[in-house]
Design a protein around this motif. Structure first.
Motif, PDB file in Angstrom:
ATOM      1  N   THR A  95      19.640  -1.249  -0.811  1.00  0.00           N
ATOM      2  CA  THR A  95      17.784  -1.735  -1.240  1.00  0.00           C
ATOM      3  C   THR A  95      17.203  -0.110  -1.910  1.00  0.00           C
ATOM      4  O   THR A  95      17.811   0.704  -0.689  1.00  0.00           O
ATOM      5  CB  THR A  95      17.716  -2.478  -0.080  1.00  0.00           C
ATOM      6  N   TYR A  96      16.660  -0.058  -2.539  1.00  0.00           N
ATOM      7  CA  TYR A  96      15.662   1.236  -2.790  1.00  0.00           C
ATOM      8  C   TYR A  96      14.270   1.038  -2.818  1.00  0.00           C
ATOM      9  O   TYR A  96      14.205   0.192  -3.345  1.00  0.00           O
ATOM     10  CB  TYR A  96      16.623   2.431  -3.947  1.00  0.00           C
ATOM     11  N   PHE A  97      14.068   1.241  -2.829  1.00  0.00           N
ATOM     12  CA  PHE A  97      12.079   1.321  -2.918  1.00  0.00           C
ATOM     13  C   PHE A  97      11.912   3.043  -3.205  1.00  0.00           C
ATOM     14  O   PHE A  97      12.291   4.142  -3.193  1.00  0.00           O
ATOM     15  CB  PHE A  97      11.380   1.347  -1.948  1.00  0.00           C
ATOM     16  N   LYS A  98      10.320   2.969  -3.996  1.00  0.00           N
ATOM     17  CA  LYS A  98       9.742   4.168  -5.003  1.00  0.00           C
ATOM     18  C   LYS A  98       8.569   4.020  -3.994  1.00  0.00           C
ATOM     19  O   LYS A  98       7.842   3.212  -3.712  1.00  0.00           O
ATOM     20  CB  LYS A  98       9.597   3.810  -5.965  1.00  0.00           C
ATOM     21  N   LEU A  99       8.377   4.849  -2.964  1.00  0.00           N
ATOM     22  CA  LEU A  99       7.176   4.960  -2.827  1.00  0.00           C
ATOM     23  C   LEU A  99       5.974   5.262  -3.438  1.00  0.00           C
ATOM     24  O   LEU A  99       6.094   5.880  -4.313  1.00  0.00           O
ATOM     25  CB  LEU A  99       6.929   6.381  -1.158  1.00  0.00           C
ATOM     26  N   ARG A 100       4.462   4.892  -3.388  1.00  0.00           N
ATOM     27  CA  ARG A 100       3.523   5.427  -4.210  1.00  0.00           C
ATOM     28  C   ARG A 100       3.030   6.999  -3.555  1.00  0.00           C
ATOM     29  O   ARG A 100       3.467   7.806  -2.597  1.00  0.00           O
ATOM     30  CB  ARG A 100       1.962   4.765  -3.077  1.00  0.00           C
ATOM     31  N   PRO A 101       2.584   7.851  -4.590  1.00  0.00           N
ATOM     32  CA  PRO A 101       2.713   9.322  -4.141  1.00  0.00           C
ATOM     33  C   PRO A 101       1.770   9.673  -3.223  1.00  0.00           C
ATOM     34  O   PRO A 101       0.957   8.237  -3.063  1.00  0.00           O
ATOM     35  CB  PRO A 101       1.807   9.200  -5.683  1.00  0.00           C
ATOM     36  N   GLY A 102       1.873  10.620  -2.640  1.00  0.00           N
ATOM     37  CA  GLY A 102       1.864  10.856  -1.376  1.00  0.00           C
ATOM     38  C   GLY A 102       1.535  10.080   0.486  1.00  0.00           C
ATOM     39  O   GLY A 102       1.295  10.169   0.871  1.00  0.00           O
ATOM     40  N   VAL A 103       2.621   8.981  -0.207  1.00  0.00           N
ATOM     41  CA  VAL A 103       3.056   8.520   1.159  1.00  0.00           C
ATOM     42  C   VAL A 103       4.367   9.183   1.815  1.00  0.00           C
ATOM     43  O   VAL A 103       5.368   9.083   1.456  1.00  0.00           O
ATOM     44  CB  VAL A 103       3.243   6.926   0.529  1.00  0.00           C
ATOM     45  N   SER A 104       3.983   9.176   3.058  1.00  0.00           N
ATOM     46  CA  SER A 104       5.536   9.977   3.765  1.00  0.00           C
ATOM     47  C   SER A 104       6.145   9.119   3.981  1.00  0.00           C
ATOM     48  O   SER A 104       5.980   7.496   4.292  1.00  0.00           O
ATOM     49  CB  SER A 104       4.729  11.373   4.709  1.00  0.00           C
ATOM     50  N   LEU A 105       7.465   9.987   3.928  1.00  0.00           N
ATOM     51  CA  LEU A 105       8.738   8.595   4.992  1.00  0.00           C
ATOM     52  C   LEU A 105       8.084   8.577   6.188  1.00  0.00           C
ATOM     53  O   LEU A 105       8.698   7.302   6.316  1.00  0.00           O
ATOM     54  CB  LEU A 105       9.943   9.354   4.582  1.00  0.00           C
TER      55      LEU A 105
ATOM     56  N   ALA B 218       1.039  -1.098   0.013  1.00  0.00           N
ATOM     57  CA  ALA B 218       0.277   0.213   0.250  1.00  0.00           C
ATOM     58  C   ALA B 218       0.758   0.970   0.128  1.00  0.00           C
ATOM     59  O   ALA B 218       0.564   2.590  -0.863  1.00  0.00           O
ATOM     60  CB  ALA B 218      -0.892   0.077   1.434  1.00  0.00           C
ATOM     61  N   GLU B 219       2.252   1.127   1.016  1.00  0.00           N
ATOM     62  CA  GLU B 219       3.090   2.216   0.780  1.00  0.00           C
ATOM     63  C   GLU B 219       3.718   2.262  -0.282  1.00  0.00           C
ATOM     64  O   GLU B 219       4.827   3.305  -0.986  1.00  0.00           O
ATOM     65  CB  GLU B 219       3.636   2.198   2.051  1.00  0.00           C
ATOM     66  N   ILE B 220       4.023   1.256  -0.805  1.00  0.00           N
ATOM     67  CA  ILE B 220       5.639   1.055  -1.392  1.00  0.00           C
ATOM     68  C   ILE B 220       4.924   0.519  -3.310  1.00  0.00           C
ATOM     69  O   ILE B 220       4.193  -0.543  -3.776  1.00  0.00           O
ATOM     70  CB  ILE B 220       6.687  -0.452  -0.807  1.00  0.00           C
ATOM     71  N   GLU B 221       5.581   1.449  -4.139  1.00  0.00           N
ATOM     72  CA  GLU B 221       5.511   1.395  -4.865  1.00  0.00           C
ATOM     73  C   GLU B 221       6.282   0.201  -6.557  1.00  0.00           C
ATOM     74  O   GLU B 221       5.351  -0.980  -6.735  1.00  0.00           O
ATOM     75  CB  GLU B 221       5.841   2.442  -6.364  1.00  0.00           C
ATOM     76  N   ASP B 222       7.005  -0.270  -5.913  1.00  0.00           N
ATOM     77  CA  ASP B 222       8.074  -1.052  -6.158  1.00  0.00           C
ATOM     78  C   ASP B 222       9.608  -0.592  -5.281  1.00  0.00           C
ATOM     79  O   ASP B 222       9.598   0.182  -4.638  1.00  0.00           O
ATOM     80  CB  ASP B 222       8.703  -0.722  -7.607  1.00  0.00           C
ATOM     81  N   GLY B 223      10.325  -1.638  -5.775  1.00  0.00           N
ATOM     82  CA  GLY B 223      11.566  -2.030  -4.633  1.00  0.00           C
ATOM     83  C   GLY B 223      12.279  -2.461  -5.486  1.00  0.00           C
ATOM     84  O   GLY B 223      12.625  -2.997  -6.842  1.00  0.00           O
ATOM     85  N   MET B 224      14.412  -2.354  -5.286  1.00  0.00           N
ATOM     86  CA  MET B 224      15.039  -2.986  -6.436  1.00  0.00           C
ATOM     87  C   MET B 224      16.624  -3.385  -5.347  1.00  0.00           C
ATOM     88  O   MET B 224      16.412  -2.216  -4.414  1.00  0.00           O
ATOM     89  CB  MET B 224      14.995  -2.559  -7.405  1.00  0.00           C
ATOM     90  N   ARG B 225      16.655  -4.014  -5.630  1.00  0.00           N
ATOM     91  CA  ARG B 225      18.276  -4.328  -4.655  1.00  0.00           C
ATOM     92  C   ARG B 225      19.507  -4.171  -5.967  1.00  0.00           C
ATOM     93  O   ARG B 225      19.163  -4.450  -6.969  1.00  0.00           O
ATOM     94  CB  ARG B 225      18.725  -5.439  -4.241  1.00  0.00           C
ATOM     95  N   LEU B 226      20.470  -3.799  -5.584  1.00  0.00           N
ATOM     96  CA  LEU B 226      21.608  -3.765  -6.005  1.00  0.00           C
ATOM     97  C   LEU B 226      23.212  -4.556  -5.646  1.00  0.00           C
ATOM     98  O   LEU B 226      23.016  -4.088  -4.362  1.00  0.00           O
ATOM     99  CB  LEU B 226      22.531  -1.976  -6.216  1.00  0.00           C
ATOM    100  N   VAL B 227      23.686  -5.142  -6.197  1.00  0.00           N
ATOM    101  CA  VAL B 227      25.026  -5.367  -5.570  1.00  0.00           C
ATOM    102  C   VAL B 227      26.256  -5.587  -6.225  1.00  0.00           C
ATOM    103  O   VAL B 227      25.880  -5.062  -7.493  1.00  0.00           O
ATOM    104  CB  VAL B 227      24.662  -7.504  -5.654  1.00  0.00           C
ATOM    105  N   VAL B 228      26.869  -4.651  -5.798  1.00  0.00           N
ATOM    106  CA  VAL B 228      28.596  -3.757  -6.639  1.00  0.00           C
ATOM    107  C   VAL B 228      29.352  -5.133  -6.332  1.00  0.00           C
ATOM    108  O   VAL B 228      29.804  -4.871  -5.247  1.00  0.00           O
ATOM    109  CB  VAL B 228      28.167  -2.979  -6.019  1.00  0.00           C
TER     110      VAL B 228
END
Ligand SMILES: Nc1ncnc2c1ncn2[C@@H]1O[C@H](COP(=O)(O)OP(=O)(O)OP(=O)(O)O)[C@@H](O)[C@H]1O
Ligand SMILES: [Mg+2]
Lengths: 226, 837
Positions: free
Chosen positions: B225-235, B91-101
């Protein structure tokens, strides 16, 4: 007390040489009251400055209490000056930022007088010139006559034996002028030697002797009959 | 009318050359400093704001905060967090992804290059929508091992951005060499991003899932790990939900319950392990707070530092403005007649005020011109110092031009407002009548207050500079507890297969004293922490169990670094039992261990001696156990940066974990030795460039940013002091001039030149002394706070002599500044001063 022989002073400014004093011979004894008169620019102030050791003659001799001070360095002159000579100026030359009391005390500040002694003598002399009630005022809060009284007090507080006054009444109205003259006369009667430059014959009349200068020369000396 | 203003202003400028010069120099220095600092501040702020939807992108940071231990902070997170969080917080998070460097070697045309490769989840572009130069997210990033490279990489390897379909050989992804085909080209990232992505690979989660401690873990933190929150959802909302979930419903909770020691009764996960979200635009300046020592891929900024430098810029400008105000009001008497005449002739107060304001602005604009020239001149040096490439293109960047003009206008208004107010307020009647100074005592007092302020700032900056300098020196010269001389550090990961022969060949090089392997060299940090059970001990009903940091060291390592044991012995081949071998499932393998003093204390021993001979149990990779006999105890040594406290550490001897070699060479043979080392390496590992550094350089690099900050800080604070002194000089010259009559009177009263000089110098020392009184507590407070962040800090008693020195310096500077004028005035013949006007 002092003797000037063949004393000259010339100024060099902008390549124009001005002979302000030309071979002047004057002798002033202890306890005298001398007035110096003459037209503007004739060298009165220059003469007074040299007598007051604020300036050096270009040539000639200046005997002060048996010493020829003519070639003395500034510091030597200052040492003699501060114990023997008091000054009064036409424009009073009080320090604006200091109170009446502090202005008078200034003359003792450089004399190694302890603070309590200074306070006592300042109070005494303020009484004498009638300015005690204004002790804490600033010069700007006083009338011209009152300011000049402060200047007189400052000139004598150190026990100076000679007072040099350059047109002391020049900025005062006649009533205040009279007051200052009476004060100087009183001091002279107590034994202080006074040399005064003035444009006013009436005030010159207080003096026992008048020296007339013209173009750097002594023209005449009138001695008043006792 | 303006022509008339201009003419008056110009004449005044010329008439008072010295004052004009002081004002112009002061303002120019102030403006130039300000511009330089602005460039820095501008480059540090606005990071990542070009990324679409940046305001609702967040990164997950992890912090372990066990009571009684130094917290372990990282901007990374555990591999299993992202999918679990994304599912639960849909409900809060639109999508997420991980980076391994990972660090890799790219082989191309028989040459080898070290490159960093980032492996990303398929959802990468849903979160970070980076622009393509060639290709698109849909077409170029849709199957495992799709390789995206930056424009720059494409140029480097293929000579054009037309690289799609071409292949790169990437070496050693978990021991394997793979051929990757370029499927798209990304635009080069601008400077203002925390990201560093030259090679981006579509992560094969199947394969990566099998690597231990990468994706399939709740506790090892090896991914970004990065997430994109849904519009209007505060941190804050997302953060609250996340913490609640971790503590109450997450699979992590189940995992933690099953692991002894992780979740003592009555505690929540979030008591000891914090999952924190941070907004993308804040990452560059704030992430260092969460980073501990596991930082970002690009150098991290520091909001406090940016704020400090901004403040310094403002202060320098304010000091220059004060100069202007002080000199303008001090000289007001000279202009009073002009003001009076203008008013008599019908000028209004406002008109007069405007005239003086315009004059001030004009002067500032002239200064700005000089400042721009100065900035152009020092920019190369500045760039080099900061390691940045600031461009200063005034005319192609209208916004910069307008900003600067705006700055000039603002400074002019600030500097000019007070003089304008004072001067325009003069009543013509008083001025034309009075001959003496008509300055009110209030304005004289204000001038003193301003001088006190200037010098309080200057002295504070001096003290801060000195403390920062001493602290930097202190850190640079700290006794690390081991020898750092004549050492080379070489990465040996790529040569894992033939470490023994490599060692033999290196040791055979004339001039090489010793070659020792280890998991890390000094300054190279690791976060290898393991729970260690002390067998045969009791704590309640359980044996003592503690989390220790561990390293792996070769025989001879401590000898090479000249570390002596406090008790027991160092690793020794002669015993034949020191080396750790991996344990099979349900097996126990024996080996030796060395502890540092911190670990001895942590495990509850009273002396190093007590620990010798005791057995520690750790879980080995695989499902076996290791029993480690403590054979020696060494002192606490600063293995990582002195910025951090020394951790309780365990040293083992597991050759499989060796990553670096330390080569100690003989005095004066560095160049032959390095050439030989490289030659041997090229033979042994032809397809991998050697990674060799002097240990001394590695140590120095740790303080690089501090040293730069130090230099910048000193330069700008000295400039501030300089500008303040300029002002004082002007003021002294003016005051001496104004006081000639008073001085004349005093001289007639018998004052000597010396007495007059002392008087003048004292009058100017007073505000400086007062400034010191203000500066002392201020700077001590500031510096005590600043020093707080350093584990190894200078003795705070240093502040006292530093303050005294700063006072002495400031007073001396003031005396030198004022002395010349005072002497001139004191020596002048009083007659002139006393002649009636
Ligand atoms: N510092 C100086 N430099 C050059 N010339 C000077 C200087 N001081 C005075 N003079 C000149 O010396 C001459 C005598 O000046 P002085 O001041 O002694 O005159 P004064 O008799 O006191 O006049 P007043 O009655 O106007 O005060 C004048 O011509 C004056 O211009
Ligand atoms: Mg005269």
């Amino acid at each position: 007390m002092l003797k000037l022989t063949n004393l000259s002073r010339h100024y060099l400014s902008d390549d124009v040489e001005t002979l302000a004093l030309n071979k002047v011979n004057i002798e002033i004894a202890v306890g005298e009251f001398v007035a110096i008169m003459g037209p503007s620019g004739c060298g009165k102030s220059t003469l007074l400055n040299i007598i007051g050791m604020l300036d050096n003659p270009s040539s000639g001799e200046y005997w002060f209490n048996g010493e020829n001070v003519a070639g003395y360095k500034e510091a030597q002159l200052a040492a003699i000056r501060k114990h023997h000579i008091g000054f009064i100026f036409q424009n009073f030359n009080l320090i604006d930022e200091l109170s009446v009391r502090d202005n008078i005390e200034l003359a003792l500040l450089y004399h190694d007088v302890p603070a309590s002694e200074r306070r006592r003598r300042v109070a005494e002399v303020m009484d004498k010139v009638g300015i005690a009630h204004r002790a804490n005022h600033l010069p700007s809060q006083l009338s011209g006559g009152q300011q000049q009284r402060v200047a007189v007090a400052r000139a004598v507080v150190g026990g100076q034996s000679m007072i040099l006054a350059d047109e002391p009444t020049g900025n005062l109205d006649s009533a205040h002028g009279q007051e200052v003259m009476a004060m100087l006369q009183g001091l002279n009667e107590e034994g202080t030697t006074i040399v005064m430059v003035t444009h006013s014959p009436a005030h010159a009349d207080y003096a026992r002797r008048t020296i007339n200068l013209f173009d750097g020369h002594v023209v005449t000396e009138d001695v008043k009959a006792a | 009318m303006f022509a008339n203003y201009f003419l008056t202003a110009w004449r005044n400028l010329l008439k008072n050359r010295a004052f004009s010069a002081i004002n112009i120099i002061g303002l120019a220095v102030g403006l130039a400093s300000c511009i330089l600092i602005m460039l820095y501040v501008k480059s540090e702020s606005g990071y990542d704001q070009w990324i679409p939807d940046n305001e609702r992108i967040v990164r997950l940071h992890t912090a372990y905060e066990s009571p009684g231990r130094a917290p372990f902070l990282t901007v990374r997170s555990a591999g299993r967090m992202m999918p679990a969080v994304r599912d639960y917080l849909s409900a809060e998070i639109e999508d997420g992804m991980r980076l391994v460097v990972w660090d890799t070697t790219v082989q191309q045309n028989g040459e080898a290059f070290s490159e960093q490769v980032a492996f990303a989840d398929s959802s990468f572009f849903n979160v970070l929508n980076l622009p393509f130069a060639n290709g698109s997210a849909q077409s170029s990033f849709n199957k495992p091992n799709d390789l995206l490279i930056s424009r720059e990489m494409a140029q480097k390897y293929f000579g054009s951005t037309d690289a799609i379909g071409k292949t790169l050989t990437v070496c050693c992804l978990r021991g394997q060499t793979v051929e990757l085909t370029v499927s798209g080209v990304l635009e080069d990232l601008p400077d203002n991003t925390h990201l560093a992505l030259d090679m981006l690979v579509y992560m094969d989660t199947e394969v990566f899932g099998q690597f231990p401690g990468v994706l399939d873990t709740w506790t090892s933190v090896n991914v970004y790990t990065y997430f994109k929150l849904r519009p209007g959802v505060s941190l804050e909302q997302a953060q609250l939900r996340l913490t609640w979930w971790v503590d109450n419903e997450s699979p992590f909770l189940e995992f933690a319950k099953q692991n002894s020691g992780m979740l003592p009764d009555g505690t929540k996960i979030s008591d000891t392990m914090k999952h924190k979200l941070m907004r993308l635009p804040d990452l560059h300046l704030d992430a260092h707070n969460d980073a501990g020592n596991m930082g970002d891929l690009t150098p991290m900024g520091n909001r406090k530092l940016v704020a400090t430098f901004s403040l310094v810029a403002v202060l320098i400008l304010v000091i220059a403005c004060i100069n202007f105000m002080n000199l303008a009001t001090a000289r007001a008497g000279q202009r009073a007649k002009e003001v009076a005449m203008r008013k008599v002739l019908g000028a209004s107060r406002a008109q007069v005020a405007v005239q003086f304001l315009l004059e001030a602005i004009g002067l500032v604009m002239i200064s700005l011109l000089f400042a721009l020239v100065a900035v152009e001149l020092v920019l190369p040096w500045y760039n080099q110092l900061l390691g940045k490439v600031f461009e200063f293109r005034l005319f192609s960047e209208p916004s910069l031009l307008f900003t600067l003009l705006g700055l000039g206008l603002l400074v002019g208004l600030i500097a000019g407002s007070y003089p304008a107010l004072v001067l325009s307020g003069y009543l013509p009647g008083q001025i034309l009548k009075a001959s003496k100074s008509n300055e009110s005592s209030a304005s004289v007092k204000l001038r003193h207050v301003l001088v006190v302020f200037q010098f309080a700032v200057s002295v504070t900056l001096l003290v801060c500079t000195a403390v920062v300098y001493l602290q930097t020196q202190h850190a640079n010269n700290l006794d690390l507890g081991y020898s750092t001389e004549r050492k080379l550090v070489v990465g040996i990961r790529a040569a894992r297969d033939n470490l023994d022969s490599l060692k033999q060949q290196w040791q055979a090089i004339p001039g090489v004293q010793s070659v020792v392997y280890s998991s890390e060299a000094p300054t190279q940090d690791n976060e290898n922490n393991n729970f260690v059970t002390l067998l045969g001990s009791n704590q309640g009903d359980k044996p003592v169990e503690e989390l220790l940091n561990y390293h792996n060291m070769d025989y001879g390592f401590f000898q090479a670094y000249q570390v002596q044991p406090l008790a027991g012995r160092l690793f020794d081949k002669a015993y034949g039992s020191d080396t750790l071998t991996p344990a099979e499932q349900n097996q126990i393998s024996q080996a030796a261990a060395i502890l540092n003093e911190g670990a001895v204390r942590r495990l509850g021993f009273n002396s190093p001696q007590e620990a010798i001979g005791r057995t520690l149990q750790i879980s080995a990779s695989g499902d076996g156990l290791n029993h480690l006999t403590v054979v020696g105890v060494i002192p606490d040594i600063y293995f990582r940066s002195v910025k951090f406290a020394i951790r309780p550490s365990l040293y083992m001897l597991n050759p499989q974990r060796f990553n670096v070699a330390t080569i100690t060479y003989n005095q004066g043979q560095a160049s032959q030795v390095t050439a030989e080392i490289e030659r041997v390496w090229k033979q042994a590992v032809p397809m991998q460039p050697i990674d060799m550094q002097y240990l001394s350089d590695m140590l120095a690099a740790q303080y690089q940013s501090e040293n730069v900050q130090m230099q910048l800080f000193s330069v700008f604070s000295l400039l501030a002091v300089l500008v303040a002194c300029l002002g004082l000089y002007g003021l002294a010259a003016f005051t001496a001039e104004r006081k000639t009559r008073e001085i004349g009177i005093r001289k007639v009263m018998g004052a000597s030149v010396k007495q007059i000089m002392l008087l003048l110098i004292w009058q100017f020392s007073r505000p400086i002394m007062l400034a010191n009184l203000v500066a002392w507590p201020l700077s001590i407070w500031l510096m005590l706070n600043w020093l707080q962040v350093f584990v190894n800090r200078i003795d705070t008693w240093w502040l006292l002599p530093i303050c005294l020195m700063a006072t002495l310096v400031s007073v001396c500077i003031a005396w030198l500044t004022v002395g010349g004028n005072a002497a001139k005035v004191a020596k002048a013949n009083p007659i002139k001063a006393l002649r009636h006007e």
